[in-house]
Design an enzyme around this catalytic site. Structure first.
Site, PDB file in Angstrom:
ATOM      1  N   CYS A   1      43.733  43.527  38.688  1.00 52.98           N
ATOM      2  CA  CYS A   1      42.558  43.517  37.802  1.00 52.98           C
ATOM      3  C   CYS A   1      42.109  44.912  37.361  1.00 52.98           C
ATOM      4  O   CYS A   1      41.589  45.063  36.264  1.00 52.98           O
ATOM      5  CB  CYS A   1      41.394  42.784  38.468  1.00 52.98           C
ATOM      6  SG  CYS A   1      41.691  40.998  38.636  1.00 52.98           S
TER       7      CYS A   1
ATOM      8  N   HIS B   1      34.100  45.167  36.934  1.00 52.53           N
ATOM      9  CA  HIS B   1      35.013  44.045  36.728  1.00 52.53           C
ATOM     10  C   HIS B   1      34.292  42.732  36.997  1.00 52.53           C
ATOM     11  O   HIS B   1      33.652  42.558  38.044  1.00 52.53           O
ATOM     12  CB  HIS B   1      36.217  44.200  37.665  1.00 52.53           C
ATOM     13  CG  HIS B   1      37.060  42.973  37.776  1.00 52.53           C
ATOM     14  ND1 HIS B   1      37.546  42.296  36.678  1.00 52.53           N
ATOM     15  CD2 HIS B   1      37.511  42.292  38.867  1.00 52.53           C
ATOM     16  CE1 HIS B   1      38.248  41.257  37.082  1.00 52.53           C
ATOM     17  NE2 HIS B   1      38.245  41.235  38.403  1.00 52.53           N
TER      18      HIS B   1
ATOM     19  N   ASN C   1      36.592  35.145  34.648  1.00 52.15           N
ATOM     20  CA  ASN C   1      37.292  36.349  35.110  1.00 52.15           C
ATOM     21  C   ASN C   1      38.643  36.425  34.410  1.00 52.15           C
ATOM     22  O   ASN C   1      39.588  35.728  34.786  1.00 52.15           O
ATOM     23  CB  ASN C   1      37.455  36.284  36.630  1.00 52.15           C
ATOM     24  CG  ASN C   1      38.256  37.457  37.196  1.00 52.15           C
ATOM     25  OD1 ASN C   1      38.864  38.217  36.471  1.00 52.15           O
ATOM     26  ND2 ASN C   1      38.259  37.576  38.516  1.00 52.15           N
TER      27      ASN C   1
END
Length: 359
Positions: free
Chosen positions: A138, A275, A312
């Site tokens: 990520c 994030h 996400n």
């Protein structure tokens, strides 16, 4: 005395059109990691998921879309926003995790690289524009920014296009509760070398960390939770509790190190673009960061979020979020010239990174 810094001259994003609501998962059959059927009612599973993650809908790519195609759209928008000739780009860096995956297949396709595909789609002919991918979980997009900054500081590049794109919907196990977290999307920035005054715009500091002794496989690929599913097919898997505890233990200190290296006080930080992993986790990380300074943050003003409706999307979350704030799509948040902001991420590897940036 002026110095050369890396500035973000343009941003762009692409949000796929297909909306997947939490209610759509109520018909799934959920099994645990030991392939035992979960006895809890799906309505309760979905509601608990919403309370923890903050997600009530996410976006999936249409069947005719690809990761590289979405990346190219976001990249094209960033180039237009920067007002540059794409032929002047020195590098195209594309962060992803699974390459292009056809909607009707589970096979990852990353040859040629997604960056090469993006360059082809954009029609860039300059052979000195080097296109390559980065795999960093990520935090991949932010690591691409750190890498571009290093090349700019070394005098190797002057303009780079950094993209994060993913179609995670195509690597999800529908029998795993964690599958509800993930989504698709793409975000991009153009970064350039610019002469800057001491208090001018640019990247002020960065840091990156990799933990692999015990943590390497906290997020990896594994079989379906459903014992009757094809066990030859691998899906993205996450040890949620371990990821949560790991991120909360280590990321606040990494962000603090980055801020301290910038020479800026924590009170000067206007926004933290973190994030979009999980609302409760992100809140705990930012609270943990400020606790290290003996302070308590005003989370609604310091931490913009789009996870509630976008989910996400891994490498795409931060550039998408930054682009939305820059362009007024989250009215409660703004960034203006002179604002000092922080980007931070954590994910598979286990990797984490942070950048302090003056707009």
């Amino acid at each position: 005395m002026n110095t050369v810094r890396t500035i973000i001259s343009g941003s762009g994003s692409y949000i796929p059109p297909q909306v997947k609501c939490n209610e759509d998962f109520k018909s799934n059959e959920f099994f645990d990691s030991k392939q035992g059927r979960i006895p809890t009612a799906n309505e309760e599973i979905v509601e608990k998921f919403r309370q923890i993650t903050g997600i009530y809908e996410r976006r999936y790519a249409d069947s005719n879309q690809s990761t590289s195609g979405m990346a190219a759209i976001a990249g094209e928008r960033a180039i237009a926003d920067a007002g540059i000739d794409p032929e002047t780009l020195d590098q195209i860096i594309v962060a992803h995790n699974f390459g292009d995956i056809d909607a009707h297949s589970v096979q990852s396709d990353a040859t040629p690289s997604l960056a090469a595909r993006v360059k082809h789609i954009l029609g860039i002919k300059n052979t000195a524009c080097v296109a390559y991918d980065i795999l960093f979980g990520c935090p991949g997009w932010l690591q691409g920014v750190i890498q571009a900054d290093a090349f700019i500081k070394a005098g190797v590049a002057k303009k780079c296009l950094v993209i994060g794109a993913e179609t995670l919907s195509r690597v999800l196990d529908p029998h795993d509760r964690d599958s509800m977290i993930f989504s698709d999307g793409a975000g991009a920035v153009v970064v350039e070398a610019r002469e800057s005054a001491p208090d001018g715009s640019g990247i002020l500091s960065s840091c990156a960390r990799t933990f692999t002794v015990d943590e390497a496989r906290y997020i990896d690929m594994g079989h379906s939770n459903n014992p009757e599913a094809d066990q030859q097919i691998l899906y993205i898997k996450m040890q949620g509790r371990k990821v949560y505890e790991f991120a909360l233990k280590h990321l606040p200190a990494a962000i603090k190190s980055c801020i301290d290296d910038s020479g800026m006080p924590i009170t000067a930080i206007r926004k933290i673009f973190i994030h979009q992993a999980n609302e409760k986790l992100d809140e705990a990380i930012v609270n943990g960061l400020y606790k290290l300074y003996g302070l308590t943050p005003d989370l609604p003003s310091i931490m913009p979020m789009n996870i509630h409706t976008l989910g996400n999307s891994s490498v795409a979350t931060i550039p998408t979020l930054y682009d939305m704030v820059r362009k007024g799509e989250l009215p409660e948040h703004q960034v203006v010239t002179g604002d000092v902001v922080v980007f931070a991420s954590v994910g598979a590897g286990m990797h984490m990174n942070a950048v302090t940036y003056r707009v």
